[in-house]
Design an enzyme around this catalytic site. Structure first.
Site, PDB file in Angstrom:
ATOM      1  N   GLY A  47      -5.670  14.109  76.253  1.00  0.00           N
ATOM      2  CA  GLY A  47      -4.514  14.780  76.842  1.00  0.00           C
ATOM      3  C   GLY A  47      -4.570  16.238  76.453  1.00  0.00           C
ATOM      4  O   GLY A  47      -5.470  16.657  75.724  1.00  0.00           O
ATOM      5  N   SER A  50      -4.309  16.115  72.612  1.00  0.00           N
ATOM      6  CA  SER A  50      -5.067  15.221  71.722  1.00  0.00           C
ATOM      7  C   SER A  50      -6.217  14.534  72.447  1.00  0.00           C
ATOM      8  O   SER A  50      -6.272  14.517  73.667  1.00  0.00           O
ATOM      9  CB  SER A  50      -4.113  14.133  71.195  1.00  0.00           C
ATOM     10  OG  SER A  50      -3.541  13.448  72.299  1.00  0.00           O
ATOM     11  N   THR A  51      -7.128  13.969  71.640  1.00  0.00           N
ATOM     12  CA  THR A  51      -8.088  12.999  72.191  1.00  0.00           C
ATOM     13  C   THR A  51      -7.722  11.633  71.611  1.00  0.00           C
ATOM     14  O   THR A  51      -7.102  11.544  70.546  1.00  0.00           O
ATOM     15  CB  THR A  51      -9.551  13.341  71.821  1.00  0.00           C
ATOM     16  OG1 THR A  51      -9.657  13.412  70.395  1.00  0.00           O
ATOM     17  CG2 THR A  51      -9.997  14.646  72.442  1.00  0.00           C
ATOM     18  N   LYS A  67      -5.214   8.373  67.892  1.00  0.00           N
ATOM     19  CA  LYS A  67      -4.874   9.601  68.625  1.00  0.00           C
ATOM     20  C   LYS A  67      -4.973  10.774  67.662  1.00  0.00           C
ATOM     21  O   LYS A  67      -4.262  10.817  66.657  1.00  0.00           O
ATOM     22  CB  LYS A  67      -3.452   9.439  69.166  1.00  0.00           C
ATOM     23  CG  LYS A  67      -2.916  10.614  69.926  1.00  0.00           C
ATOM     24  CD  LYS A  67      -1.638  10.177  70.626  1.00  0.00           C
ATOM     25  CE  LYS A  67      -0.946  11.312  71.311  1.00  0.00           C
ATOM     26  NZ  LYS A  67       0.136  10.872  72.174  1.00  0.00           N
ATOM     27  N   ASP A 169       9.009  11.258  80.650  1.00  0.00           N
ATOM     28  CA  ASP A 169       7.755  11.476  81.395  1.00  0.00           C
ATOM     29  C   ASP A 169       7.174  10.141  81.853  1.00  0.00           C
ATOM     30  O   ASP A 169       5.988   9.872  81.686  1.00  0.00           O
ATOM     31  CB  ASP A 169       6.742  12.249  80.544  1.00  0.00           C
ATOM     32  CG  ASP A 169       5.583  12.794  81.392  1.00  0.00           C
ATOM     33  OD1 ASP A 169       5.732  12.878  82.636  1.00  0.00           O
ATOM     34  OD2 ASP A 169       4.527  13.125  80.840  1.00  0.00           O
TER      35      ASP A 169
END
Length: 414
Positions: A47, A50-51, A67, A169
């Site tokens: 994202g 983050s990965t 994360k 979201d």
């Protein structure tokens, strides 16, 4: 808009440039975290913040989603907020039955790009977006749509009523199935052994970003030569047929609390991913739990049809926001005057008669008719589904049903 989900993003890769001071932590397969407790297996996604990696928890002999947040102060602050929200969610659900992702652990990890906050979450399967794509955007059978809706509503009821949390979201990427669509991608069902140490000479993981770019270029070149750019044609030029989802377990959980907030402490004015955004957010009239209910209705429609309910685009002399409001009204009728005048941005879009200033001619197409005409729903299916969805799409947020009320709706019991 931040995509910081535990599922990561659905896009190809996060780009090489963000691996720098303040950015992502470069992970390689076999890397150890938290003093050797967690071992990286493969990248699940990424994202903006983050990965996300599949990791093996050596203490509990289970697979988890790890994360790893970017290290800059802004991202560290966002991680602490998300850990706070996830801790409340996990503490309030000891039986793990509320259809919301659970936080297992969190810690800091130091690397060449700084100190990264890490969250350990339960390992889940594919997102609802993947499921919609797996069905080639044809929509899911109604019994599967009902099952998924029930899970999401149980999660929303828990977040809203018990915890006072707005997700803010909600979209198909942020709802994950409990298991993977393809059993070979599930570390347990595929029967593969965990990787416990870094493979010899391994740069796997970090270098995969570069490899993917090269592979993508090669694929494009092949597609040009063979003249096959159509996504509806298989590798051997055979049109792809419908994919059966009968055997797929569609139990799911809500994930990604990077943008969540407590109802009494809203964080941002502009929330939600565009296509799932409620009218009160566009008009800036203030928002509450009911923004999640609007997004939920958009997801239910997308699961049933394979298409997004609203895909606004800017045009000649009008903005994306205006197109969005026009699309809403074409499907749901004119906006009540009370709603039209109540937002900080109302005057930007509407004249004093409650009509849009720059999009004058609307083509009304009521939802039940839309479902029968465009998606070949039977009249009864269209009527029942519309009766379930329309109250959730009320322009007056306070008139929308709560998640708890939706769970009692006859449509859900089929």
């Amino acid at each position: 808009m931040s995509c910081s989900s535990s599922s990561g993003s659905e896009e190809e890769d996060e780009g090489f440039d963000s691996y720098r001071k303040g950015g992502y932590h470069a992970v390689r397969v076999g890397d150890q975290f938290a003093g050797g407790r967690y071992i990286a297996q493969r990248k699940l996604g990424w994202g903006q913040f983050s990965t996300v990696w599949l990791a093996y928890d050596t203490r509990n002999s289970t697979y988890v989603a790890l994360k790893i947040q970017k290290s800059a102060a802004l991202f560290a602050e966002a991680a602490l907020h998300e850990i706070d929200v996830l801790s409340s969610i996990t503490e309030g659900d000891p039986s793990n039955s509320k259809c919301v992702v659970q936080l297992i652990d969190h810690f800091k990890h130091s690397g060449p790009n700084g100190q990264h906050h890490c969250m350990v979450l339960e390992f889940l399967g594919d997102s609802l977006l993947r499921l919609v794509r797996y069905r080639r955007y044809k929509g899911l059978p109604m019994n599967k749509v009902r099952e998924i809706c029930k899970c999401i509503l149980i999660g929303l009821d828990y977040l809203h009523r018990e915890l006072g949390i707005i997700h803010s979201d909600l979209k198909p990427e942020n709802v994950l199935l409990l298991s993977t669509i393809d059993p070979a991608k599930d570390p347990v069902r595929s029967g593969q052994s965990p990787i416990l140490e870094r493979p010899e000479g391994s740069n796997v993981g970090f270098s995969s970003v570069v490899e993917k770019k090269l592979k993508r270029k090669a694929r494009r070149a092949v597609a040009k030569i063979s003249g096959r750019n159509s996504p509806l044609v298989g590798a051997v030029g055979v049109p792809k047929s419908d994919r059966n989802v009968d055997g797929i377990d569609v139990q799911c959980k809500i994930v990604d609390f990077g943008n969540a907030c407590w109802a009494d402490k809203p964080l941002a004015v502009e929330i939600q991913t565009r296509q799932y955004r409620a009218p009160e957010v566009i008009l800036q009239t203030g928002y509450s739990f009911f923004v999640d209910m609007w997004s939920f209705a958009c997801i239910a429609f997308e699961l049933a049809t394979g298409d997004m309910m609203f895909t606004p685009k800017p045009g000649q002399g009008f903005s994306e926001d205006e197109d969005h409001l026009a699309l809403m009204m074409e499907l749901l009728g004119k906006m009540p005057r009370k709603v039209v005048v109540s937002g900080a941005k109302s005057k930007d879009f509407f004249d004093r008669h409650g009509d849009l200033k720059r999009i004058r001619r609307l083509k009304f197409w009521p939802l039940d008719k839309f479902l029968t005409d465009k998606y070949n729903f039977s009249a009864s299916d269209a009527r029942e589904f519309s009766e379930f969805l329309l109250p959730l799409l009320d322009f007056s947020p306070e008139k929308r049903p709560t998640a708890q009320q939706c769970l009692e709706h006859p449509w859900l019991s089929g």
